[in-house]
Scaffold this active site. Structure first.
Site, PDB file in Angstrom:
ATOM      1  N   ALA A 109       0.796  -1.231   0.000  1.00  0.00           N
ATOM      2  CA  ALA A 109       0.000   0.000   0.000  1.00  0.00           C
ATOM      3  C   ALA A 109       0.836   1.294   0.000  1.00  0.00           C
ATOM      4  CB  ALA A 109      -0.979  -0.044   1.170  1.00  0.00           C
ATOM      5  N   ASP A 138      -4.133  -2.646   3.877  1.00  0.00           N
ATOM      6  CA  ASP A 138      -4.270  -1.848   2.657  1.00  0.00           C
ATOM      7  C   ASP A 138      -5.280  -0.723   2.812  1.00  0.00           C
ATOM      8  OD1 ASP A 138      -3.218  -4.607   1.676  1.00  0.00           O
ATOM      9  OD2 ASP A 138      -2.785  -3.129   0.115  1.00  0.00           O
ATOM     10  N   ASN A 149      -6.540  -6.539   4.202  1.00  0.00           N
ATOM     11  CA  ASN A 149      -5.138  -6.903   3.942  1.00  0.00           C
ATOM     12  C   ASN A 149      -5.155  -8.124   3.029  1.00  0.00           C
ATOM     13  OD1 ASN A 149      -2.293  -6.417   4.364  1.00  0.00           O
ATOM     14  ND2 ASN A 149      -2.261  -8.329   5.519  1.00  0.00           N
TER      15      ASN A 149
END
Ligand code: MRU
Length: 355
Positions: free
Chosen positions: A51, A245, A255
């Protein structure tokens, strides 16, 4: 040697150099992006991933787009390019909010500057946008270090932690998020073992986490994703730490797919489960995990291994790249501002105060 996942080379007409993560661990190669289209492809195909790393890379992507415009033209003429590039790069991957966060910041910077000084030239705008991307890169590096400092005490000396996917240096501009507490604890002299889930289907745990941790000298044991339950049952895992994320206002966290299962297992076996993420990963515009867009990727990622068929060509495949861990499964979120225990709407809002 520190890992330099991404690096801007040159001035306002420069290029973005990325470690090509598709080639690791076999080859440590650089990929040079000179256009937003090249960067879009690098993000889509996971040459750069994680990310914070895609957020910072995308910020530099705006610099790539304006870099080719004539310096002497009025800055207003560049605004269409800035806006279109931001929309284009934001569409490369949907789940990690750091991407749209970084692009909105670049777009906002350009708009504010122009409204303050309508006589601005493109040359001056390029300089400010590059400074802004550099500032985001430096901010991410500082956030990673602070996450490491804030979370290092959670790493059990002489014990073991489990992580999933790669939320290390390769996923950020700094020392990572989930791996940052491990790097700092190691620097402090603590000795421990990291179990790295291989992370099917694209093996970020095996290819990337195992690579960067072993480079750093940290004892690392690779396991198949399906082995985590056994390790927990055997009492070998002191804590689970993963990245994220996107974190919704109530603490539900997206995630890499497989994280949800780990959180359920950790709860079952009474093992603390931590998410490590900078504040740029929080999305307070989304009330809970149901609103987080989950990227669905090609079934080919599951059906072929190193170019060889791993399943019959006609089989149906479902390949969501992320899942949502409910806030109630998370012991604490480790941020650059400290730990948010039992994350929920109120303590997240107060931790985010001023951001
Ligand atoms: O598909 P990827 O490799 O980009 O997925 C990455 C993750 O899920 C990471 O855990 C997350 O982005 C946090 S990175 C600090």
């Amino acid at each position: 040697m520190p890992i330099e996942t991404l690096k801007w080379v040159g001035g306002t007409t420069g290029r973005l150099e990325l470690i090509d993560q598709r080639r690791l661990p076999g080859r440590l190669e650089k990929l040079s992006c000179q256009t937003p289209v090249q960067l879009f492809e690098a993000i889509r195909t996971l040459a750069v991933r994680g990310a914070p790393a895609i957020g910072v890379s995308a910020a530099y992507g705006v610099c790539l787009a304006v870099g080719v415009l004539a310096d002497t033209a009025p800055a207003a003429e560049a605004m269409e390019t800035v806006g279109k590039t931001c929309d284009y790069l934001a569409s490369s991957r949907p789940t990690a909010v750091n991407l749209s966060w970084a692009l909105q910041r670049m777009h906002g910077t350009a708009k504010t500057l122009l409204s303050k000084d309508p006589s601005l030239t493109i040359g001056a705008l390029k300089r400010v946008l590059l400074d802004e991307a550099d500032a985001m890169c430096a901010q991410d590096r500082r956030a990673c270090e602070a996450i490491g400092q804030n979370g290092a005490h959670l790493i059990p000396d002489g014990g073991a932690v489990l992580t999933h996917c790669n939320a290390g240096a390769l996923a950020t501009a700094g020392i990572g998020t989930a791996l940052a507490p491990m790097y700092v604890a190691y620097r402090q002299g603590r000795r421990f073992c990291v179990y790295a889930d291989e992370t099917r289907p694209l093996l970020q745990g095996a290819r990337l986490t195992a690579w960067e941790l072993t480079q750093a000298g940290i004892e690392t044991v690779l396991i198949c994703d399906s082995m985590a339950a056994t390790l927990m049952q055997q009492g070998r895992i002191g804590a689970v730490i993963t990245g994220a994320d996107r974190i919704a206002a109530n603490g539900d966290s997206a995630n890499k797919v497989g994280t949800l299962g780990l959180s359920i297992l950790a709860r079952h076996y009474g093992i603390p489960f931590y998410i490590a993420a900078p504040l740029s990963t929080f999305d307070l515009s989304i009330a809970d995990g149901r609103g987080i867009p989950i990227e669905e990727r090609s079934g080919d990622e599951i059906c072929s291994l190193n170019g060889l068929l791993a399943a019959p060509e006609t089989v149906g495949v479902y390949n969501p790249a992320f899942d949502i861990t409910p806030a109630g499964h998370i012991t604490a979120i480790i941020t650059e501002r400290g730990l948010i225990y039992s994350p929920g709407r109120e303590n997240i809002a107060s931790a985010m105060g001023g951001v």
